[in-house]
Motif scaffolding. Structure first.
Motif, PDB file in Angstrom:
ATOM      1  N   HIS A 322       0.909  -1.324   0.006  1.00 45.91           N
ATOM      2  CA  HIS A 322      -0.051  -0.043  -0.147  1.00 45.91           C
ATOM      3  C   HIS A 322       0.843   1.257  -0.006  1.00 45.91           C
ATOM      4  CE1 HIS A 322      -3.514   2.519   1.019  1.00 45.91           C
ATOM      5  NE2 HIS A 322      -2.908   3.123   1.977  1.00 45.91           N
ATOM      6  N   PHE A 323       1.946   1.308   0.802  1.00 53.16           N
ATOM      7  CA  PHE A 323       2.876   2.434   0.995  1.00 53.16           C
ATOM      8  C   PHE A 323       4.061   2.318  -0.194  1.00 53.16           C
ATOM      9  CE2 PHE A 323       0.681   2.599   5.070  1.00 53.16           C
ATOM     10  CZ  PHE A 323       0.512   3.881   4.994  1.00 53.16           C
ATOM     11  N   GLN A 324       3.940   1.274  -0.910  1.00 53.33           N
ATOM     12  CA  GLN A 324       4.852   1.244  -1.912  1.00 53.33           C
ATOM     13  C   GLN A 324       6.374   1.112  -1.286  1.00 53.33           C
ATOM     14  OE1 GLN A 324       4.110   3.500  -5.694  1.00 53.33           O
ATOM     15  NE2 GLN A 324       2.390   4.130  -4.576  1.00 53.33           N
ATOM     16  N   LYS A 325       6.536   0.251  -0.596  1.00 49.57           N
ATOM     17  CA  LYS A 325       7.820   0.030   0.396  1.00 49.57           C
ATOM     18  C   LYS A 325       8.587  -1.167  -0.165  1.00 49.57           C
ATOM     19  CE  LYS A 325       7.498   3.943   2.643  1.00 49.57           C
ATOM     20  NZ  LYS A 325       8.411   5.083   2.531  1.00 49.57           N
ATOM     21  N   PRO A 326       9.957  -1.122  -0.402  1.00 49.05           N
ATOM     22  CA  PRO A 326      10.700  -2.131  -0.464  1.00 49.05           C
ATOM     23  C   PRO A 326      10.376  -3.283   0.706  1.00 49.05           C
ATOM     24  CG  PRO A 326      11.933  -0.234  -0.811  1.00 49.05           C
ATOM     25  CD  PRO A 326      10.779   0.084  -0.266  1.00 49.05           C
ATOM     26  N   THR A 327      10.338  -4.416   0.450  1.00 47.03           N
ATOM     27  CA  THR A 327      10.012  -5.423   1.418  1.00 47.03           C
ATOM     28  C   THR A 327      10.898  -6.595   1.308  1.00 47.03           C
ATOM     29  OG1 THR A 327       7.894  -4.928   1.067  1.00 47.03           O
ATOM     30  CG2 THR A 327       8.377  -7.212   2.328  1.00 47.03           C
ATOM     31  N   ALA A 328      11.625  -7.306   2.717  1.00 45.79           N
ATOM     32  CA  ALA A 328      12.112  -8.464   2.566  1.00 45.79           C
ATOM     33  C   ALA A 328      11.545  -9.312   3.664  1.00 45.79           C
ATOM     34  CB  ALA A 328      13.796  -8.241   3.125  1.00 45.79           C
ATOM     35  N   LEU A 329      11.161 -10.544   3.314  1.00 50.23           N
ATOM     36  CA  LEU A 329      10.310 -11.451   4.199  1.00 50.23           C
ATOM     37  C   LEU A 329      10.747 -12.670   4.249  1.00 50.23           C
ATOM     38  CD1 LEU A 329       7.528 -12.666   2.509  1.00 50.23           C
ATOM     39  CD2 LEU A 329       8.101 -10.374   1.974  1.00 50.23           C
ATOM     40  N   SER A 330      10.559 -13.514   5.271  1.00 46.67           N
ATOM     41  CA  SER A 330      10.826 -14.864   5.397  1.00 46.67           C
ATOM     42  C   SER A 330      10.223 -15.706   4.214  1.00 46.67           C
ATOM     43  CB  SER A 330      10.500 -15.054   6.858  1.00 46.67           C
ATOM     44  OG  SER A 330       9.373 -15.398   7.128  1.00 46.67           O
ATOM     45  N   ASN A 331      10.397 -17.029   4.041  1.00 41.31           N
ATOM     46  CA  ASN A 331       9.792 -17.696   3.130  1.00 41.31           C
ATOM     47  C   ASN A 331       8.736 -18.601   3.824  1.00 41.31           C
ATOM     48  OD1 ASN A 331      11.456 -19.442   4.616  1.00 41.31           O
ATOM     49  ND2 ASN A 331      12.575 -20.108   2.648  1.00 41.31           N
ATOM     50  N   SER A 332       8.192 -18.257   4.644  1.00 41.19           N
ATOM     51  CA  SER A 332       6.981 -18.591   5.240  1.00 41.19           C
ATOM     52  C   SER A 332       6.000 -18.819   4.097  1.00 41.19           C
ATOM     53  CB  SER A 332       6.256 -17.740   6.550  1.00 41.19           C
ATOM     54  OG  SER A 332       5.049 -18.318   6.712  1.00 41.19           O
ATOM     55  N   GLN A 333       5.463 -20.232   4.094  1.00 43.02           N
ATOM     56  CA  GLN A 333       4.485 -20.516   2.831  1.00 43.02           C
ATOM     57  C   GLN A 333       3.314 -19.545   2.779  1.00 43.02           C
ATOM     58  OE1 GLN A 333       3.402 -24.730   2.927  1.00 43.02           O
ATOM     59  NE2 GLN A 333       2.241 -24.519   1.062  1.00 43.02           N
ATOM     60  N   CYS A 334       2.813 -18.986   4.120  1.00 45.31           N
ATOM     61  CA  CYS A 334       1.599 -18.196   3.926  1.00 45.31           C
ATOM     62  C   CYS A 334       1.970 -16.992   3.375  1.00 45.31           C
ATOM     63  CB  CYS A 334       1.011 -18.136   5.292  1.00 45.31           C
ATOM     64  SG  CYS A 334      -0.469 -16.936   5.142  1.00 45.31           S
ATOM     65  N   LEU A 335       3.075 -16.444   3.665  1.00 45.76           N
ATOM     66  CA  LEU A 335       3.702 -14.932   3.116  1.00 45.76           C
ATOM     67  C   LEU A 335       3.728 -15.116   1.697  1.00 45.76           C
ATOM     68  CD1 LEU A 335       6.075 -13.704   6.157  1.00 45.76           C
ATOM     69  CD2 LEU A 335       3.592 -13.261   5.786  1.00 45.76           C
ATOM     70  N   THR A 336       4.343 -16.138   1.149  1.00 45.94           N
ATOM     71  CA  THR A 336       4.604 -16.291  -0.247  1.00 45.94           C
ATOM     72  C   THR A 336       3.054 -16.355  -0.896  1.00 45.94           C
ATOM     73  OG1 THR A 336       4.671 -18.600  -0.173  1.00 45.94           O
ATOM     74  CG2 THR A 336       6.579 -17.674   0.172  1.00 45.94           C
ATOM     75  N   GLN A 337       2.047 -16.632  -0.416  1.00 40.96           N
ATOM     76  CA  GLN A 337       0.768 -16.544  -0.910  1.00 40.96           C
ATOM     77  C   GLN A 337       0.168 -15.081  -1.209  1.00 40.96           C
ATOM     78  OE1 GLN A 337      -1.854 -19.300   0.975  1.00 40.96           O
ATOM     79  NE2 GLN A 337      -0.589 -21.007   0.229  1.00 40.96           N
ATOM     80  N   VAL A 338       0.780 -14.189  -0.202  1.00 42.09           N
ATOM     81  CA  VAL A 338       0.179 -12.884   0.018  1.00 42.09           C
ATOM     82  C   VAL A 338       1.308 -11.926  -0.668  1.00 42.09           C
ATOM     83  CG1 VAL A 338      -0.237 -11.149   1.438  1.00 42.09           C
ATOM     84  CG2 VAL A 338      -1.073 -13.553   2.091  1.00 42.09           C
ATOM     85  N   ALA A 339       2.605 -12.169  -0.848  1.00 40.54           N
ATOM     86  CA  ALA A 339       3.697 -11.077  -1.114  1.00 40.54           C
ATOM     87  C   ALA A 339       3.590 -10.842  -2.662  1.00 40.54           C
ATOM     88  CB  ALA A 339       4.978 -11.366  -0.137  1.00 40.54           C
ATOM     89  N   SER A 340       4.130  -9.850  -2.753  1.00 46.47           N
ATOM     90  CA  SER A 340       4.486  -9.555  -4.285  1.00 46.47           C
ATOM     91  C   SER A 340       5.595 -10.297  -4.571  1.00 46.47           C
ATOM     92  CB  SER A 340       4.722  -8.180  -4.357  1.00 46.47           C
ATOM     93  OG  SER A 340       5.488  -7.429  -5.601  1.00 46.47           O
ATOM     94  N   PRO A 341       5.669 -10.712  -5.836  1.00 43.46           N
ATOM     95  CA  PRO A 341       6.850 -11.674  -6.291  1.00 43.46           C
ATOM     96  C   PRO A 341       8.276 -10.562  -6.201  1.00 43.46           C
ATOM     97  CG  PRO A 341       5.527 -10.867  -8.072  1.00 43.46           C
ATOM     98  CD  PRO A 341       4.820 -10.540  -7.051  1.00 43.46           C
ATOM     99  N   GLU A 342       8.136  -9.205  -6.238  1.00 47.07           N
ATOM    100  CA  GLU A 342       9.177  -8.510  -6.248  1.00 47.07           C
ATOM    101  C   GLU A 342      10.053  -8.267  -4.815  1.00 47.07           C
ATOM    102  OE1 GLU A 342       7.269  -7.581  -9.492  1.00 47.07           O
ATOM    103  OE2 GLU A 342       6.449  -7.422  -7.474  1.00 47.07           O
ATOM    104  N   SER A 343       9.376  -9.203  -3.742  1.00 46.50           N
ATOM    105  CA  SER A 343       9.915  -9.026  -2.250  1.00 46.50           C
ATOM    106  C   SER A 343      11.143  -9.710  -2.240  1.00 46.50           C
ATOM    107  CB  SER A 343       8.862  -9.715  -1.380  1.00 46.50           C
ATOM    108  OG  SER A 343       7.813  -8.967  -1.128  1.00 46.50           O
ATOM    109  N   LEU A 344      12.121  -9.549  -1.351  1.00 52.27           N
ATOM    110  CA  LEU A 344      13.390 -10.001  -1.123  1.00 52.27           C
ATOM    111  C   LEU A 344      13.303 -11.052  -0.194  1.00 52.27           C
ATOM    112  CD1 LEU A 344      16.459 -10.162  -1.567  1.00 52.27           C
ATOM    113  CD2 LEU A 344      16.817  -8.429   0.347  1.00 52.27           C
ATOM    114  N   ASN A 345      13.733 -12.395  -0.565  1.00 52.34           N
ATOM    115  CA  ASN A 345      13.563 -13.405   0.488  1.00 52.34           C
ATOM    116  C   ASN A 345      14.765 -13.152   1.499  1.00 52.34           C
ATOM    117  OD1 ASN A 345      12.772 -15.939   1.281  1.00 52.34           O
ATOM    118  ND2 ASN A 345      14.659 -16.635   0.681  1.00 52.34           N
TER     119      ASN A 345
END
Length: 406
Positions: A322-345
């Motif tokens: 929503h705020f167009q912020k760069p994102t790094a997130l863990s590879n939790s299976q649920c998060l990968t279903q929600v996150a943008s593909p551009e996110s850093l793992n």
């Protein structure tokens, strides 16, 4: 017994829903589930009062926070417990009718003509076989990461999950991942479980941006943001360890780290860890914040870092988009279903690798900014409509004589 009505009579009036959030407390200790309930309730009151009459069951301390129930309809608040010296209308005069129940009678739902009981924390003391119940189960944390909870809590959750999956007419969860976990771990009936996403990022459009808290007012755009309570699975300890390595490598250019968790015992433990590492000037624990301040935290951060080991949905991921912020997130299976593909793992298993990811996010942030069109998959009005459809389904299943589990 609850009053029997024909389907035509039912269609002529709003469905009466007892919405039980009696475990909700004031402040930020409940985490994302509080935002979840408030945003859906606001949406129901504002846009769907012709279909629902909400009877909110809660503690007295949160009543001043429920003023949005007056946006439409004839909704009511039922306070479980005795009236205290605290007077909710002294804090918020714009409230719907209030009812106090020091000792609720066993047939309370029938007395109120309730059509469906919604257990907003999975179970409800108001349960009766005469009224269909829809239970919200937001995660299966205790099975996936049992070490993140005390053993007695793991045993308790095992017991009540099994009970609710058996007796509830329908069960709501937050993601397809959680639905599959309930099926795999508990043998739940897939036909009883439905998924409602939690797209609550639009709430920021209702407030003006506030100011950064004084302790971080000097670092706009120069901090990683991690908005999460200090629960073990949120992985603050490992993040702080990794940040120490990152800060040493990045030197004077190192971004700060801002943590917003409620300062419980685990928050105090992280404060001690930060002090021992000599990072009190770089890592800031600012606690729970109001909405204008939280909006400022998002607007003025460099990026989101989200090393959580387990999520039922991941509200901050949508907020970052929503705020167009760069994102790094863990590879939790649920998060990968929600996150943008551009996110850093984020590699969370090793603190050195996690530190390296922080360096990468710092120096190459633009490459990890999610596309806002990814949010089009998640809209609150559509999810609210889906929820209402399921509530009506629960009412109709029992009205048509569909066999109950108990």
């Amino acid at each position: 017994m609850a009053a029997k009505v024909s389907m035509n009579q039912q269609a002529s009036r709003p469905l009466k829903v007892a919405y039980d959030i009696a475990r909700l407390t004031a402040g930020g200790a409940n985490g994302g589930i509080k935002v979840h309930h408030y945003e859906f309730l606001r949406c129901f009151a504002e846009h769907f009062s012709d279909q629902l009459q909400l009877h909110i069951f809660c503690l007295e301390e949160i009543v001043p926070e429920l003023d949005f129930l007056t946006l439409g309809g004839n909704h009511q608040i039922h306070i479980l417990g005795s009236r205290a010296a605290f007077e909710p209308r002294d804090f918020e005069k714009n409230l719907p009718p209030l009812h106090y129940w020091p000792e609720p009678p066993e047939n309370l739902l029938s007395l109120l003509g309730i059509d469906v009981l919604y257990a907003g924390f999975g179970f409800s003391q108001l349960y009766t076989p005469d009224v269909p119940q829809v239970s919200l189960i937001v995660d299966v944390l205790h099975r996936v990461y049992p070490e993140s909870l005390p053993p007695e809590e793991v045993a308790f959750r095992d017991k009540w999950y099994a009970e609710e999956l058996e007796k509830a007419t329908l069960v709501q969860t937050n993601s397809e991942y959680c639905k599959q976990q309930l099926i795999d771990e508990f043998g739940a009936d897939p036909d009883k479980i439905f998924v409602i996403g939690v797209p609550v990022h639009g709430r920021f459009n209702r407030v003006e941006m506030g100011q950064l808290p004084l302790e971080i007012a000097h670092i706009p755009h120069k901090y990683f943001l991690y908005p999460a309570n200090y629960w073990p699975h949120k992985n603050h300890k490992r993040l702080i360890e990794a940040y120490a390595l990152y800060e040493k490598e990045a030197g004077e250019d190192a971004l700060h780290l801002v943590l917003t968790g409620d300062m419980n015992d685990l928050g105090q433990a992280r404060a001690k860890q930060i002090e021992e590492l000599g990072l009190t000037h770089k890592i800031h624990q600012i606690g729970h914040q109001d909405m204008p301040t939280y909006k400022a935290l998002w607007e003025l951060c460099h990026s989101l870092v989200f090393p959580s080991l387990y999520e039922g949905f991941g509200i901050p991921i949508l907020e970052a988009m929503h705020f167009q912020k760069p994102t790094a997130l863990s590879n939790s299976q649920c998060l990968t279903q929600v996150a943008s593909p551009e996110s850093l793992n984020l590699e969370t298993a090793d603190k050195s690798e996690l530190a390296g990811t922080l360096l990468k996010l710092h120096s190459e942030a633009e490459g990890y900014r999610g596309e806002t069109n990814a949010l089009e998959r998640f809209t609150l009005p559509q999810e609210a409509k889906n929820w209402i459809h399921r509530i009506k389904e629960a009412a109709n299943r029992c009205r048509k004589g569909v066999a109950r589990s108990v």
